[in-house]
Design a protein around this motif. Structure first.
Motif, PDB file in Angstrom:
ATOM      1  N   PRO A   1     -23.268  -3.483  -0.163  1.00 57.93           N
ATOM      2  CA  PRO A   1     -22.952  -4.565   0.774  1.00 57.93           C
ATOM      3  C   PRO A   1     -21.478  -4.931   0.835  1.00 57.93           C
ATOM      4  O   PRO A   1     -21.041  -5.527   1.818  1.00 57.93           O
TER       5      PRO A   1
ATOM      6  N   HIS B   1     -19.562  -4.729   9.501  1.00 57.83           N
ATOM      7  CA  HIS B   1     -20.806  -5.078   8.814  1.00 57.83           C
ATOM      8  C   HIS B   1     -21.174  -3.939   7.870  1.00 57.83           C
ATOM      9  O   HIS B   1     -20.682  -2.820   8.005  1.00 57.83           O
TER      10      HIS B   1
ATOM     11  N   GLY C   1     -25.105 -13.624   5.770  1.00 54.96           N
ATOM     12  CA  GLY C   1     -25.504 -12.251   5.470  1.00 54.96           C
ATOM     13  C   GLY C   1     -24.813 -11.272   6.386  1.00 54.96           C
ATOM     14  O   GLY C   1     -24.390 -10.195   5.954  1.00 54.96           O
ATOM     15  N   ASP C   2     -24.677 -11.643   7.668  1.00 55.65           N
ATOM     16  CA  ASP C   2     -24.065 -10.737   8.637  1.00 55.65           C
ATOM     17  C   ASP C   2     -22.602 -11.094   8.887  1.00 55.65           C
ATOM     18  O   ASP C   2     -21.715 -10.242   8.757  1.00 55.65           O
TER      19      ASP C   2
ATOM     20  N   THR D   1     -21.107 -11.741   4.020  1.00 59.11           N
ATOM     21  CA  THR D   1     -22.071 -10.888   3.323  1.00 59.11           C
ATOM     22  C   THR D   1     -21.850 -10.986   1.828  1.00 59.11           C
ATOM     23  O   THR D   1     -20.709 -10.977   1.356  1.00 59.11           O
TER      24      THR D   1
ATOM     25  N   ASN E   1     -27.269 -14.986   0.983  1.00 61.64           N
ATOM     26  CA  ASN E   1     -27.923 -14.538   2.217  1.00 61.64           C
ATOM     27  C   ASN E   1     -29.293 -15.201   2.365  1.00 61.64           C
ATOM     28  O   ASN E   1     -29.561 -15.917   3.330  1.00 61.64           O
TER      29      ASN E   1
END
Length: 892
Positions: free
Chosen positions: A160, A254, A373-374, A377, A387
């Motif tokens: 991530p 992302h 989260g998007d 992150t 998240n």
């Protein structure tokens, strides 16, 4: 991602994930930053294969690094090229089947690595086709990359902390609809003509061919395979009707786990929502053909949610569009891919389901991820609560906005109960680096406890300051990666409040407070004694703000509080007369288990006059523990009051069910057909605790037909629990009743499990078969150990260890554990040796450990004997209570 499956831990350990012996995990190095990923792919549905090229634009970070390592599991690598300073050449690389290591000369600061490959993904990208057992399954492909499954269908740095812009170009059978991240740049349909499409296909495959030719010196055979593969990808034939080409681009960075690709036949509609005079967002909805009306029910609140989260955070929705697409056989509730959420089919509601089911919480959860989260992150999975905790908390925020404070409080208490249930089996810190696979962390600690921590922060700081701090956090780290300290510092900078102790207490250490509270009044003094009862080797003493609200009569109330940071403490209040009622923790700031001992008269008054729904349902719960004539009368009045919010009446029904008193039964029966479906369902569930012909008659009626799927399912389950004489004949007939979420079949299987009759083995086995909806199959698998210990049943479960669905395999492992037959151990060990899914691996290990540690006799038989004994004890207690009440009545 929403909906943690039953494959989550069922361990009884008290230390963080100790049963798995998970190692301490640290994030891996990033010697090169991936700035852009471009996929140029073709989908082969017949072979369930993806082929084409992946181009990764790299920027050097480590001046000494000599290679970039990409995750790529079980690929056919046809060639790798390195493009630097405008020149393309074959790259030196090593591939071990899991990672592709590409040499990058030290002099190169920026470059592009182009990988030509093909793969038949076992995870990450899923191909669906109808078959003889499931003829209605659509022809689809969809991705599900969280947590680290992108590596199964494209090469990437699959963590991530690596964020990049993306371009996805894909060729699919003509007529299909495709969705990916960001904006649709182009769509070249086959029907525009063979010549135009062939030209476009040649252009899209030119780069892959160039890559293959550049790699020819490395492997002539591989290059030839690549040229052949790309030629096939660009060809059109009269047999397949041609191919459509879709091209999507997302210019916001992302991570790989949020890359999405879905293709199939969908009905699509769009709308626009205005966030500001100069800002509009396009909303798009993709549902199976013919389900638009159901989709409109499911997604009707998306507009208001988008506005709500934009206003609360102070950060307008960060992308230009937001799509929601519904696919078949999805393994989770939803997945928040950037700009394009994927959802399971059960989010769609038919007219009957819509009467009593609200899937808006799932919609809110996935939408909230676009911020949490998007846009920002988690740096690594140990901080994934940033998240999931925020997304779960936003479910509560949306619920309060749509329905009010009472609904918020009730949902919050359900989250607390869910977390506490898991914490009874094992405890870990919310931020935790000890795990076997990242999916181990996606549990009730991550979701529900994470949301509870944010609720507590909001109460501590005040709503306005809390959301200003959240906005500061999002703005400062937009497009980047975060860890918990980033949230702490943003909130501190905005409010000036030191939060180190708060985060140490609730986020970085495991456990929760277990508090005993005793309320008493004597000689003009109201005393509230607090005692921290948790074992200090599992959780330390907490610094708690303990608040009570008093009812003083004539609508007057007062609040008092004290800090409790020692083992025990008391709050003493001078009052000329006892208060009418005392509510403990009116703002839900005690994040743990709280046991309240309060005089019954005060509880009765609180049930009547408490100022909030929570005040009254808390009184109902406590009266249910006390029992007796007066308590039952008060609960009966509450249950019968149509003016009470549904959740208060539900808790009154549950309390009456727990009492198992004849008077409780008489209080429940008049409301078995209550108009409010949630109350009706709670009454029916409570009646399942009684063994009485009057109960059977009521349950049979609602099991056969009801306006609510969930009530029908609950009635079927309760009929089995009550041992109704007609249960063994009726329940098998209910297994074929169609319902949203297969709710009636699931309830009927629960009823058969409660009956525990060996004669039900055949019908339960039939429901485990492939072709039955997954929820029903899973319920049947877990019911089987309750109805049969036969060799046939065990063998059937062992065969299901190879089922295609990971949730089914996990439930099978659990069922074999419940069966308690150590002869299942070899089959479990064999499955573990070849099991690819970390969630199922974990469940298999737990089941093997339980079988090795447990006694040889059947765990199922022991559990049933304990249940029977408990029922006898409870019946005796109910009779004794009636005798004592009669004696008191005679004396008075």
């Amino acid at each position: 991602m929403r909906a943690v499956s039953s494959l989550a831990c069922h361990s009884g350990c008290s230390s963080p994930l100790s049963l798995t012996q998970g190692p301490r995990r640290y994030e891996r190095s990033r010697p090169f930053r991936v700035e852009h990923l471009a996929l140029d792919l073709a989908l082969d549905f017949a072979a369930k294969r993806v082929s084409g090229s992946a181009s990764l634009d790299l920027l050097r970070v480590d001046s000494e690094a000599t290679a970039v390592v990409l995750d790529a599991v079980d690929f056919d690598v046809h060639g790798v090229a390195l493009v630097a300073s405008g020149k393309s050449q074959e790259a030196s690389y090593h591939y071990d089947g899991e990672q592709l290591t590409v040499t990058v000369p030290r002099r190169v600061k920026r470059c592009q690595v182009v990988v030509s490959y093909a793969a038949e993904p076992t995870r990450g990208l899923y191909f669906l086709e109808p078959d003889a057992r499931v003829p209605g399954r659509p022809r689809q492909v969809y991705s599900q990359c969280q947590d680290e499954d992108a590596r199964y269908w494209f090469p990437c740095h699959d963590k991530p902390h690596q964020k990049m812009t993306t371009s996805v170009k894909v060729r699919v059978p003509a007529g299909m609809t495709v969705l990916s991240n960001g904006e649709l740049v182009s769509h070249v349909p086959a029907r525009q003509g063979r010549q135009a499409t062939v030209k476009a296909a040649k252009q899209t495959t030119a780069k892959a061919k160039q890559t293959a030719k550049a790699a020819k010196k490395v492997s002539g055979k591989a290059a030839t395979q690549t040229e052949e593969a790309t030629d096939r990808a660009g060809q059109l034939t009269s047999a397949d009707g041609g191919q459509d080409t879709f091209h999507f681009k997302l210019d916001t960075p992302h991570p790989s786990y949020l890359v999405t690709l879905v293709a199939g036949d969908f009905e699509v509609w769009t709308e626009r929502v205005e966030l500001a005079p100069d800002r509009e967002v396009e909303l798009a909805y993709y549902v199976p053909p013919g389900r638009r009306t159901d989709g409109e029910r499911a997604f009707e609140h998306t507009r208001s949610m988008l506005r709500l989260f934009s206003e609360k955070t102070g950060v307008p929705y960060p992308f230009s569009r937001y799509s929601q697409i519904v696919v078949a056989d999805f393994m989770f509730g939803g997945m928040e891919n950037t700009t394009a959420t994927t959802l399971e089919e059960d989010v769609l509601l038919d007219a009957k389901a819509a009467r009593d089911i609200d899937t808006s919480s799932l919609v809110a959860h996935e939408l909230a991820h676009q911020w949490f989260g998007d846009l920002v992150t988690c740096r690594d999975w140990s901080h994934a609560w940033l998240n999931e905790g925020f997304a779960t908390f936003c479910e509560l925020v949306d619920r309060e906005a749509r329905f009010g404070r009472d609904e918020y409080d009730y949902a919050l208490e359900r989250d607390l109960a869910s977390y506490l249930g898991e914490a009874a089996r094992y405890r870990r810190a919310v931020v935790c680096r000890d795990y076997d696979a990242p999916i181990d962390l996606f549990d009730r600690h991550l979701y529900e406890k994470g949301a509870l921590v944010l609720h507590l922060l909001c109460r501590e700081l005040g709503e306005e300051r809390f959301w200003r701090g959240v906005g500061r956090y999002l703005t400062a780290h937009a497009g980047g990666v975060v860890e918990t300290l980033d949230l702490t510092r943003a909130l501190e900078a905005e409010t000036g409040v030191s939060l180190e102790r708060f985060f140490d207490t609730w986020v970085y250490q495991p456990g929760h407070p277990e508090l005993g509270v005793k309320v008493s009044y004597e000689s003009g003094l109201l005393t509230i004694d607090f005692k921290q009862k948790q074992r200090t080797e599992r959780a330390p003493l907490y610094d708690l703000w303990c608040e009570v609200e008093l009812g003083l009569g004539e609508g007057r109330t007062a609040r008092h509080a004290r800090r409790v940071d020692t083992k025990s403490g008391s709050l003493t209040i001078k009052l000329s007369a006892p208060p009418e009622w005392v509510e403990v923790d009116p703002e839900l700031r005690l994040l743990g288990r709280v046991d309240v001992d309060c005089p019954q008269k005060m509880l009765e008054e609180q049930l009547l006059h408490g100022p909030r729904a929570r005040s009254r349902w808390a009184a109902a719960q406590l009266l249910g523990k006390k029992g007796g004539r007066r308590a039952i009368a008060a609960l009966a009045r509450c249950l019968g009051s149509a003016a009470e919010p549904w959740m208060v009446r539900v808790e009154a029904a549950r309390a009456l069910g727990r009492l198992r008193d004849e008077r409780g039964l008489l209080a429940l029966l008049p409301h078995v057909s209550a108009a409010e479906h949630r109350v009706r369902r709670a009454v029916i569930a409570a009646l399942g605790r009684y063994k009485d012909p009057r109960v059977e008659k009521a349950l049979v009626k609602h099991a056969r037909a009801d306006m609510s799927y969930l009530v029908q399912g609950e009635a079927a389950r309760a009929l089995g629990q009550s041992r109704g004489a007609s249960a063994s004949a009726l329940l098998p007939r209910l297994l074929s009743k169609p319902a949203w979420g297969d709710a009636i079949r699931v309830g009927a299987l629960g009823g058969l499990a409660a009956l525990g009759e060996p004669a039900a083995e055949e019908v339960v086995l039939e429901s485990t078969a492939y072709g039955v909806p997954t929820r029903g199959r899973r319920a049947a698998v877990l019911a089987l150990p309750e109805v049969s210990e036969s060799r046939r049943a065990r063998r059937a479960l062992e065969d299901l260890l190879d089922d295609a669905h990971p949730h089914v395999r996990g439930d099978v492992a659990r069922a074999l554990e419940l069966m308690g037959d150590s002869r299942a151990a070899p089959a479990l060990r064999a499955r573990l040796a070849r099991e690819p899914d970390p969630r199922v691996q974990r469940r298999l290990r737990l089941s093997l450990q339980a079988l090795a540690a447990g006694p040889k006799q059947s765990a199922q038989r022991t559990a049933r004997e304990l249940t029977t004994l408990q029922e006898k004890v409870e019946a005796l207690e109910a009779r004794l209570s009636q005798v004592e009440q009669k004696k008191k009545g005679k004396r008075s």
